[in-house]
Design a protein around this motif. Structure first.
Motif, mmCIF file in Angstrom:
data_model
loop_
_atom_site.group_PDB
_atom_site.id
_atom_site.type_symbol
_atom_site.label_atom_id
_atom_site.label_comp_id
_atom_site.label_asym_id
_atom_site.label_seq_id
_atom_site.Cartn_x
_atom_site.Cartn_y
_atom_site.Cartn_z
ATOM 1 N N LYS A 1 10.311 -5.150 -14.059
ATOM 2 C CA LYS A 1 9.075 -4.429 -13.772
ATOM 3 C C LYS A 1 9.393 -2.999 -13.363
ATOM 4 C CE LYS A 1 6.533 -8.557 -12.230
ATOM 5 N NZ LYS A 1 5.829 -9.196 -11.082
ATOM 6 N N VAL A 2 8.657 -2.071 -13.962
ATOM 7 C CA VAL A 2 8.862 -0.642 -13.694
ATOM 8 C C VAL A 2 7.592 -0.059 -13.082
ATOM 9 C CG1 VAL A 2 9.438 1.620 -14.670
ATOM 10 C CG2 VAL A 2 10.451 -0.466 -15.640
ATOM 11 N N ALA A 3 7.683 0.374 -11.829
ATOM 12 C CA ALA A 3 6.541 0.988 -11.149
ATOM 13 C C ALA A 3 6.492 2.481 -11.461
ATOM 14 C CB ALA A 3 6.648 0.774 -9.646
ATOM 15 N N PHE B 1 10.638 4.992 -24.633
ATOM 16 C CA PHE B 1 11.389 3.802 -24.232
ATOM 17 C C PHE B 1 11.009 2.601 -25.103
ATOM 18 C CE2 PHE B 1 11.691 -0.153 -21.873
ATOM 19 C CZ PHE B 1 13.009 -0.136 -21.441
ATOM 20 N N GLU B 2 9.707 2.396 -25.319
ATOM 21 C CA GLU B 2 9.256 1.232 -26.078
ATOM 22 C C GLU B 2 9.633 1.330 -27.550
ATOM 23 O OE1 GLU B 2 5.095 0.879 -25.136
ATOM 24 O OE2 GLU B 2 5.517 -0.473 -23.442
ATOM 25 N N HIS B 3 9.682 2.540 -28.085
ATOM 26 C CA HIS B 3 10.115 2.698 -29.474
ATOM 27 C C HIS B 3 11.595 2.361 -29.626
ATOM 28 C CE1 HIS B 3 6.251 4.513 -30.435
ATOM 29 N NE2 HIS B 3 6.606 4.538 -31.700
ATOM 30 N N ARG B 4 12.360 2.559 -28.577
ATOM 31 C CA ARG B 4 13.792 2.261 -28.627
ATOM 32 C C ARG B 4 14.085 0.798 -28.251
ATOM 33 N NH1 ARG B 4 17.694 6.177 -28.497
ATOM 34 N NH2 ARG B 4 18.954 4.891 -27.075
ATOM 35 N N GLY C 1 7.204 -4.781 -24.707
ATOM 36 C CA GLY C 1 7.411 -5.934 -23.840
ATOM 37 C C GLY C 1 8.796 -6.017 -23.227
ATOM 38 N N ALA C 2 9.631 -5.005 -23.483
ATOM 39 C CA ALA C 2 10.982 -5.013 -22.901
ATOM 40 C C ALA C 2 10.916 -4.942 -21.380
ATOM 41 C CB ALA C 2 11.810 -3.855 -23.449
ATOM 42 N N VAL C 3 9.892 -4.248 -20.874
ATOM 43 C CA VAL C 3 9.641 -4.188 -19.433
ATOM 44 C C VAL C 3 8.144 -4.312 -19.202
ATOM 45 C CG1 VAL C 3 11.653 -2.685 -18.999
ATOM 46 C CG2 VAL C 3 9.379 -1.659 -19.324
ATOM 47 N N GLU D 1 16.552 3.369 -19.880
ATOM 48 C CA GLU D 1 17.271 2.367 -20.659
ATOM 49 C C GLU D 1 18.562 1.941 -19.951
ATOM 50 O OE1 GLU D 1 18.870 3.081 -24.866
ATOM 51 O OE2 GLU D 1 16.723 2.742 -25.196
ATOM 52 N N GLU D 2 19.298 2.924 -19.424
ATOM 53 C CA GLU D 2 20.533 2.628 -18.700
ATOM 54 C C GLU D 2 20.255 1.812 -17.443
ATOM 55 O OE1 GLU D 2 23.520 5.780 -18.221
ATOM 56 O OE2 GLU D 2 22.312 6.986 -19.588
ATOM 57 N N ALA D 3 19.180 2.162 -16.738
ATOM 58 C CA ALA D 3 18.826 1.440 -15.515
ATOM 59 C C ALA D 3 18.471 -0.011 -15.830
ATOM 60 C CB ALA D 3 17.660 2.135 -14.814
#
Length: 335
Positions: A166-168, A185-188, A192-194, A292-294
């Motif tokens: 989950k990303v706030a 981020f979602e294109h990469r 639903g990745a987060v 992405e790294e996080a």
């Protein structure tokens, strides 16, 4: 600093605001701390009503604007961006301070033909980067009064759900920029990745509860003086990613050994190691790559994650209400 003797009264100007702001909270904290520790301190609202933060003692008495009477023995403190509000203090010959909580507004309200060189005003800064900004742009020194966060509200969870990450984020902080970062981020990484968790319409306790349920905090605010949301996220055990607002470099330090962005300004020595993935303000691509790294760090339960968590707690502890109180009382003792 100019000494005004032991009879100095402190008057703190409160701008009219209808929505929650960290700046107003800090001004009220300052008044409360002074009042509760033997200093004569008063809040002076420009208008009746307005937003008030929860959880403060609100101990300092109120003086209405029209009833304000200062002398040359008093101190008049006004937040940056309200230059005209300095006039009552200057007319009284009081010791006038502009408390700069965001460097971006230092020059924004100066009347035409007026500059800081010719105003009888001293400065206080909310962070080391802001103090440096003031020094470089006006040649004036600015002692630092950092904000404090309530560690009884902002603390880490005992354990966190290891399901979907989950990303706030805070939509009110450059919403379009946040949406761009999320889209990249979602294109990469794929939809639903987060799970994105917007923080809005919540009080301090609600924000803290939401942060404790999240893994990452996406910081999209800039410009900033000493941004509280990423600091609160660190306190709640989140891994922060994003912009510093320049003022965030007071406490933000890179996790990455070779970050794509490093600030040109000298960073003060701190006791903690890297506490987040930080990128240049407005660099949506780097922010998405850092995010992405996080996410990868959390998924793999990397050893760096524990070190980052510990650094985050050390950072938050350095900005506790006790530290804020100590700094305020030390400075007022000097005055």
């Amino acid at each position: 600093m100019v000494s005004k003797g032991n009879t100095m009264k402190t008057y703190i100007f409160l701008p009219p605001v209808k929505k929650p702001t960290g700046g107003i909270t800090v001004l009220r904290q300052l008044a409360d701390i002074l009042h509760q520790n033997g200093h004569e301190a008063f809040l002076v609202p420009r208008e009746a009503g307005g937003w008030r933060p929860e959880g403060l003692a609100d101990a300092a008495p109120i003086v209405e604007w029209n009833a304000l009477q200062m002398t040359s023995s008093d101190l008049w403190l006004v937040p940056e961006g309200w230059v005209n509000a300095l006039v009552p203090g200057m007319e009284a010959g009081a010791l006038c301070f502009s408390y700069v909580q965001n460097w971006a507004y230092l020059f924004s309200s100066l009347p035409e033909g007026v500059d800081w060189h010719h105003l009888p005003v001293e400065f206080l800064a909310v962070s080391d980067p802001v103090s440096r900004f003031i020094k470089e742009s006006t040649f004036k020194d600015a002692p630092i009064l950092r904000p404090g966060i309530d560690r009884t509200i902002f603390y880490p969870p005992q354990k966190r759900d290891n399901g979907t990450i989950k990303v706030a984020y805070m939509p009110r902080k450059n919403k379009a920029m946040a949406e761009q970062i999320m889209a990249i981020f979602e294109h990469r990484a794929g939809l639903g990745a987060v799970t994105w968790v917007p923080l809005e319409g919540l009080d301090a306790h609600g924000v803290a509860d939401a942060l404790r349920a999240c893994h990452i905090f996406l910081a999209t605010g800039f410009p900033e003086g000493c941004p509280l949301p990423p600091l609160e996220a660190l306190a709640c055990g989140c891994l922060p990613v994003g912009f510093t607002g320049f003022g965030g470099w007071d406490y933000m330090r890179q996790i990455q050994e070779e970050p794509r962005y490093t600030p040109w300004v000298h960073l003060r020595e701190v006791n903690w190691a890297g506490n987040g993935f930080w990128c240049a303000d407005g660099d949506a691509l780097d922010a998405a790559l850092c995010l992405e790294e996080a996410v990868s760090l959390i998924k793999n339960e990397d050893l760096y994650l524990l070190a980052a968590f510990e650094a985050g707690q050390e950072t938050a502890n350095a900005y506790s209400l006790a530290e804020q109180k100590r700094a305020i009382l030390n400075l007022w003792d000097q005055l």
